[in-house]
Design a protein around this motif. Structure first.
Motif, PDB file in Angstrom:
ATOM      1  N   SER A  56     -12.299  21.669 -27.144  1.00 54.95           N
ATOM      2  CA  SER A  56     -13.519  20.958 -27.518  1.00 54.95           C
ATOM      3  C   SER A  56     -13.958  21.349 -28.923  1.00 54.95           C
ATOM      4  CB  SER A  56     -14.631  21.311 -26.523  1.00 54.95           C
ATOM      5  OG  SER A  56     -15.875  20.866 -27.001  1.00 54.95           O
ATOM      6  N   ARG A  91     -13.632  25.133 -25.485  1.00 54.40           N
ATOM      7  CA  ARG A  91     -13.044  25.069 -24.137  1.00 54.40           C
ATOM      8  C   ARG A  91     -12.250  23.784 -23.985  1.00 54.40           C
ATOM      9  NH1 ARG A  91     -17.919  25.659 -20.370  1.00 54.40           N
ATOM     10  NH2 ARG A  91     -16.366  24.923 -18.899  1.00 54.40           N
ATOM     11  N   SER A 104     -11.050  20.259 -22.888  1.00 51.84           N
ATOM     12  CA  SER A 104     -11.704  19.019 -22.480  1.00 51.84           C
ATOM     13  C   SER A 104     -10.682  17.896 -22.583  1.00 51.84           C
ATOM     14  CB  SER A 104     -12.923  18.718 -23.353  1.00 51.84           C
ATOM     15  OG  SER A 104     -12.528  18.428 -24.674  1.00 51.84           O
ATOM     16  N   GLU A 160     -15.262  13.482 -25.780  1.00 55.82           N
ATOM     17  CA  GLU A 160     -14.786  14.638 -25.029  1.00 55.82           C
ATOM     18  C   GLU A 160     -15.356  14.544 -23.622  1.00 55.82           C
ATOM     19  OE1 GLU A 160     -15.632  18.320 -27.004  1.00 55.82           O
ATOM     20  OE2 GLU A 160     -14.736  17.648 -28.880  1.00 55.82           O
ATOM     21  N   ARG A 220     -15.476  16.085 -19.506  1.00 55.12           N
ATOM     22  CA  ARG A 220     -15.233  17.163 -18.544  1.00 55.12           C
ATOM     23  C   ARG A 220     -15.653  16.684 -17.166  1.00 55.12           C
ATOM     24  NH1 ARG A 220     -17.349  22.280 -21.841  1.00 55.12           N
ATOM     25  NH2 ARG A 220     -15.676  22.338 -23.363  1.00 55.12           N
TER      26      ARG A 220
END
Length: 127
Positions: A54, A59, A61, A80, A82
């Motif tokens: 990301s 993290r 994504s 992005e 999740r």
């Protein structure tokens, strides 16, 4: 608004089941409908989908990259996603030309059943 002419309501995304982009990435497009005729849809703004870090927190994504086929302005768009729970995705959409990740718009998507073409659709979440 990035809708095709005459289509003024964002109606979600469609993901193709068969890898079609270089490197085996999956592809998809945004769905738009007319305000008065929601059953009439058009597809626009093709993207390539890959898991990446990301741009917000580093993290992993699911990234939707619009750079390949959308010209100078829309080609800077990036989403992005999740998974929040099965069937529900939280997204941040940004356009590099307007500040990128520092100027993101939040959206959510709910899974819809596969359509007749085999494409999997996601519609804007109700909240």
């Amino acid at each position: 608004n990035d809708a095709p002419r005459g289509y003024n309501r964002w109606a979600g995304k469609v993901f193709e089941e068969v890898p079609a982009a270089p490197g085996g990435s999956r592809v998809g497009m945004n769905r738009f409908s007319r305000k008065q005729k929601r059953d009439e849809e058009a597809l626009s703004r093709r993207f390539v989908m890959d898991p990446r870090a990301s741009s917000i927190d580093g993290r992993r994504s699911l990234t939707l990259d619009y750079s390949a086929e959308n010209g100078l302005f829309w080609g800077t768009m990036r989403d992005e996603l999740r998974q929040v729970r099965p069937g529900l995705l939280l997204g941040l959409g940004s356009i590099g030309a307007l500040g990128g990740a520092l100027n993101s718009a939040v959206f959510c998507l709910e899974a819809a059943p596969s359509g007749p073409s085999g494409a999997r659709g996601l519609t804007p979440g109700a909240g």
